[in-house]
Scaffold this motif. Structure first.
Motif, PDB file in Angstrom:
ATOM      1  N   GLU A 123     -71.086  -0.688 -34.247  1.00 41.36           N
ATOM      2  CA  GLU A 123     -70.442   0.746 -33.987  1.00 41.36           C
ATOM      3  C   GLU A 123     -69.998   0.475 -32.541  1.00 41.36           C
ATOM      4  OE1 GLU A 123     -72.324   4.189 -36.523  1.00 41.36           O
ATOM      5  OE2 GLU A 123     -72.387   4.553 -34.296  1.00 41.36           O
ATOM      6  N   HIS A 153     -72.845   8.235 -26.664  1.00 43.68           N
ATOM      7  CA  HIS A 153     -73.274   7.580 -28.081  1.00 43.68           C
ATOM      8  C   HIS A 153     -74.094   6.696 -27.968  1.00 43.68           C
ATOM      9  CE1 HIS A 153     -71.942   8.032 -32.394  1.00 43.68           C
ATOM     10  NE2 HIS A 153     -72.982   6.790 -32.132  1.00 43.68           N
ATOM     11  N   HIS A 178     -78.108   5.952 -29.512  1.00 47.86           N
ATOM     12  CA  HIS A 178     -78.830   4.901 -30.197  1.00 47.86           C
ATOM     13  C   HIS A 178     -80.047   4.208 -29.468  1.00 47.86           C
ATOM     14  CE1 HIS A 178     -74.692   3.700 -32.078  1.00 47.86           C
ATOM     15  NE2 HIS A 178     -75.260   4.844 -32.803  1.00 47.86           N
ATOM     16  N   HIS A 202     -77.150  12.398 -37.029  1.00 41.60           N
ATOM     17  CA  HIS A 202     -76.507  11.576 -36.196  1.00 41.60           C
ATOM     18  C   HIS A 202     -75.145  11.024 -36.954  1.00 41.60           C
ATOM     19  CE1 HIS A 202     -75.634   8.310 -33.150  1.00 41.60           C
ATOM     20  NE2 HIS A 202     -75.305   7.558 -34.061  1.00 41.60           N
ATOM     21  N   ASP A 240     -71.439  10.237 -35.226  1.00 37.29           N
ATOM     22  CA  ASP A 240     -70.337   9.370 -35.885  1.00 37.29           C
ATOM     23  C   ASP A 240     -69.150  10.051 -36.626  1.00 37.29           C
ATOM     24  OD1 ASP A 240     -72.224   7.303 -35.291  1.00 37.29           O
ATOM     25  OD2 ASP A 240     -73.298   7.308 -37.237  1.00 37.29           O
TER      26      ASP A 240
HETATM   27 FE   FE2 Z   1     -73.729   5.899 -34.347  1.00 38.80          FE
END
Ligand code: FE2
Length: 158
Positions: free
Chosen positions: A63, A78, A82, A118, A123
């Motif tokens: 990603e 982002h 993670h 998330h 996302d």
């Molecule tokens: Fe993500």
């Protein structure tokens, strides 16, 4: 018995590559839930957790590559999300190794809520942006092929 996380289209971010990986993640989380629920023993449970963590790291890497290669403006933020989860899970693995903790339904619930939130927020934001602005990096079809051919495709990154 009902699965911990029932996948449905409402979790789709609109990008097939990401959706496919999310489905796989959810499947691994459900497998972990089943292993705990059925008291399969700590080695089996730990093996399933390790598989989930391994896949999660690879998925995050995929990603993040897509975000970087497409110039996503919120990439850094982002990535922090993670990394925070990976740090938490790594700490948990250490506690499991030292016998200070075990995998509980509380933990499974935490992972489920984290993932739902998330996917549903961060996302989806990326998915919407990517569909509008992103151009597909050239390695994405190769990644997709590796996933389809091997299902467990994280070797692709190694
Ligand atoms: Fe993500």
């Amino acid at each position: 018995m009902a699965e911990l996380f029932q996948w449905s289209d409402e979790f789709s971010v609109g990008v097939d590559e990401i959706d496919d990986q999310h489905v796989e993640l959810v499947d691994l989380l459900n497998q972990l839930h089943a292993a705990v629920r059925e008291h399969r023993g700590s080695a089996a449970v730990r093996g399933t957790l390790d598989e989930l963590v391994d896949y999660t790291r690879t998925h995050f890497a995929a990603e993040e590559h897509m975000m970087r290669d497409s110039g996503y403006p919120d990439y850094a933020e982002h990535r922090v999300h993670h990394e925070a989860l990976i740090d938490q899970v790594r700490a948990l693995q250490q506690k499991l190794d030292s016998g200070e903790a075990s995998i509980t339904f509380e933990l499974l619930h935490f992972l489920r809520v984290w993932l739902m939130r998330h996917i549903g927020e961060s996302d989806k934001r990326f998915g919407a942006w990517y569909l509008e602005h992103g151009s597909q990096p050239e390695w994405v079809p190769e990644m997709r092929h590796a996933m389809t051919a091997h299902r467990r495709w994280w070797q692709f990154w190694r």
